[in-house]
Design an enzyme around this catalytic site. Structure first.
Site, PDB file in Angstrom:
ATOM      1  N   LYS A  78       0.827  -1.215   0.000  1.00 22.82           N
ATOM      2  CA  LYS A  78       0.000   0.000   0.000  1.00 22.82           C
ATOM      3  C   LYS A  78       0.860   1.264   0.000  1.00 22.82           C
ATOM      4  O   LYS A  78       0.555   2.233  -0.695  1.00 22.82           O
ATOM      5  CB  LYS A  78      -0.934  -0.015   1.217  1.00 22.82           C
ATOM      6  N   ARG A 155     -10.966   2.225   8.623  1.00 23.48           N
ATOM      7  CA  ARG A 155     -10.573   0.816   8.588  1.00 23.48           C
ATOM      8  C   ARG A 155     -11.765  -0.124   8.754  1.00 23.48           C
ATOM      9  O   ARG A 155     -11.648  -1.315   8.485  1.00 23.48           O
ATOM     10  CB  ARG A 155      -9.558   0.519   9.705  1.00 23.48           C
ATOM     11  N   ARG A 189      11.933 -11.201   6.650  1.00 30.06           N
ATOM     12  CA  ARG A 189      12.564 -10.035   7.273  1.00 30.06           C
ATOM     13  C   ARG A 189      13.212 -10.417   8.606  1.00 30.06           C
ATOM     14  O   ARG A 189      12.551 -10.971   9.490  1.00 30.06           O
ATOM     15  CB  ARG A 189      11.505  -8.952   7.481  1.00 30.06           C
ATOM     16  N   ARG A 222      11.547 -10.853  14.564  1.00 33.37           N
ATOM     17  CA  ARG A 222      10.559 -10.380  15.534  1.00 33.37           C
ATOM     18  C   ARG A 222       9.366 -11.325  15.554  1.00 33.37           C
ATOM     19  O   ARG A 222       9.001 -11.917  14.531  1.00 33.37           O
ATOM     20  CB  ARG A 222      10.091  -8.965  15.160  1.00 33.37           C
ATOM     21  N   ARG A 233      -2.647 -11.563  11.785  1.00 34.29           N
ATOM     22  CA  ARG A 233      -2.913 -10.160  11.469  1.00 34.29           C
ATOM     23  C   ARG A 233      -3.705 -10.032  10.181  1.00 34.29           C
ATOM     24  O   ARG A 233      -4.626  -9.210  10.073  1.00 34.29           O
ATOM     25  CB  ARG A 233      -1.599  -9.375  11.335  1.00 34.29           C
TER      26      ARG A 233
END
Length: 287
Positions: A78, A155, A189, A222, A233
Site C-alpha cells: 500500500k 478501517r 525479514r 521479531r 494479522r
C-alpha cells in the site's frame, strides 16, 4: 477480474439523487459542516476562513476535489502504491492517520493530548477523534484546491459511515494481494537488534546467512514477523475490512486490483485513476 468502471458522472446523475450518502458535497459545504461541529478544535482556522464561500470556491480546481481511499493488507504494498500515486497525481495530498496521530501527540496539540489519554490507557483512539484529525488536514487541502489520498482510515464500516457524515469518499482503491505472498515477504525479514538494521532474504539478504554484515552478530526475527503471527494479522484485517469493502461496493466507488507485485499492479491503478479524474474534468468543463 476487475470491477466494471463506474464514472463519477454516472454515479451522480443516476444514483446520487436517491441516496444522500452518494451526493458529493462541495468543498465549501464540507468546510462549513466541519467548522460548525468542530470549531472549538480548529485553533489555526479562523471563523472567516471557514464561513466565507470565496475562500474555498474561488478556483475551479476546488470544485473537482476528490477523496481517494486506499485499502490494502499489512505488507501488501500500500505504501509503494500510495507513493507512486502522489508522484503521478500531484493534486492529491497524502493524509496518513498514523503519521497524523504521532505528530499531534508529539506536538501536544489539543487533539494529540486527547488521543494520548486513550493511548496511555491502552485503548484505541475513538473514531470521532480520528475523524477530527482527518478533517483538520482535509479543510486545509480543500481550501487549496487539493484532493485527498486517505491512508489508514477508515478501517471499518462504522468508521466509514461516521466519516461520510463529514467527507464524501468518492474513490476507493482496494489492493488484493494473496496472503501467501505477504507472509513470504514479511517472514523473510530479519533484524540486528542492537543497530536496528533490517535484512530481507527476498531482496536484501545478509552477506552471511543469519549474521549481521557489520558486526557478525546473529540476526533475529521479531515475533510479529513470524508466519503464524502474520497470518493472524491478515485474518483480522480481512474480518474488519470485508464489510468496509462491501459498503463501498454498494456506493459504486471501489475498484479492486489483484496481483503479487506492485510494479505490475500500479499501471492498472494509474490508468483507472486517470480515467476517473478525466471524467470529472470533462463534466466540470461542461457545467
Amino acid at each position: 477480474m476487475m470491477q466494471a468502471f463506474v464514472s463519477p458522472a454516472f454515479r451522480r446523475t443516476v444514483v446520487g439523487k436517491s441516496s444522500s450518502l452518494l451526493q458529493r458535497r462541495s468543498p465549501t459545504a464540507v468546510v462549513r459542516s466541519f467548522a460548525s461541529i468542530y470549531h472549538a478544535d480548529m485553533e489555526d482556522l479562523s471563523h472567516e476562513e471557514t464561513s466565507s464561500p470565496s475562500s474555498t470556491s474561488s478556483s475551479s480546481s476546488s470544485s473537482c476535489a476528490h477523496s481517494l481511499l486506499i485499502l490494502g493488507k499489512p505488507g501488501g504494498g500500500k505504501g509503494t502504491i500510495s507513493g507512486k500515486i502522489l508522484s503521478d497525481f500531484p493534486q492529491f495530498r497524502h493524509v496518513s492517520t498514523g503519521d497524523q496521530l504521532r505528530q499531534h501527540v508529539r506536538n501536544e496539540t489539543k487533539l494529540g493530548l486527547e488521543a494520548k489519554k486513550y493511548m496511555d490507557e491502552g485503548c484505541l483512539v475513538p473514531d470521532n477523534v480520528m475523524i477530527k484529525m482527518v478533517m483538520k488536514d482535509a479543510v486545509e487541502a480543500i481550501k487549496n484546491g487539493q484532493s485527498l489520498l486517505l491512508d489508514g482510515f477508515p478501517r471499518t464500516m462504522e468508521q466509514a459511515v461516521a466519516l461520510d457524515e463529514q467527507l464524501d469518499v468518492d474513490m476507493v482503491i482496494n489492493l488484493c494481494i494473496p496472503n501467501e505472498t505477504i507472509i513470504e515477504r514479511i517472514s523473510d525479514r530479519w533484524i540486528h537488534p542492537a543497530s536496528g538494521r533490517v535484512y530481507n532474504y527476498s531482496y536484501k539478504p545478509p552477506k552471511v546467512t543469519g549474521m549481521d554484515d557489520e558486526t557478525g552478530e546473529p540476526l533475529v526475527q521479531r515475533d510479529d514477523d513470524k508466519p503464524e503471527s502474520v497470518l493472524k494479522r491478515l485474518n483480522k484485517y480481512e474480518e474488519a475490512t470485508r464489510p468496509l469493502v462491501q459498503y463501498y461496493e454498494e456506493k459504486g466507488v471501489i475498484q479492486t486490483f489483484r496481483g503479487t507485485q506492485s510494479d505490475v499492479i500500479y499501471p492498472e491503478v494509474q490508468e483507472w485513476l486517470g480515467e476517473q479524474l478525466a471524467e470529472d474534468d470533462v463534466e466540470a468543463n461542461t457545467i
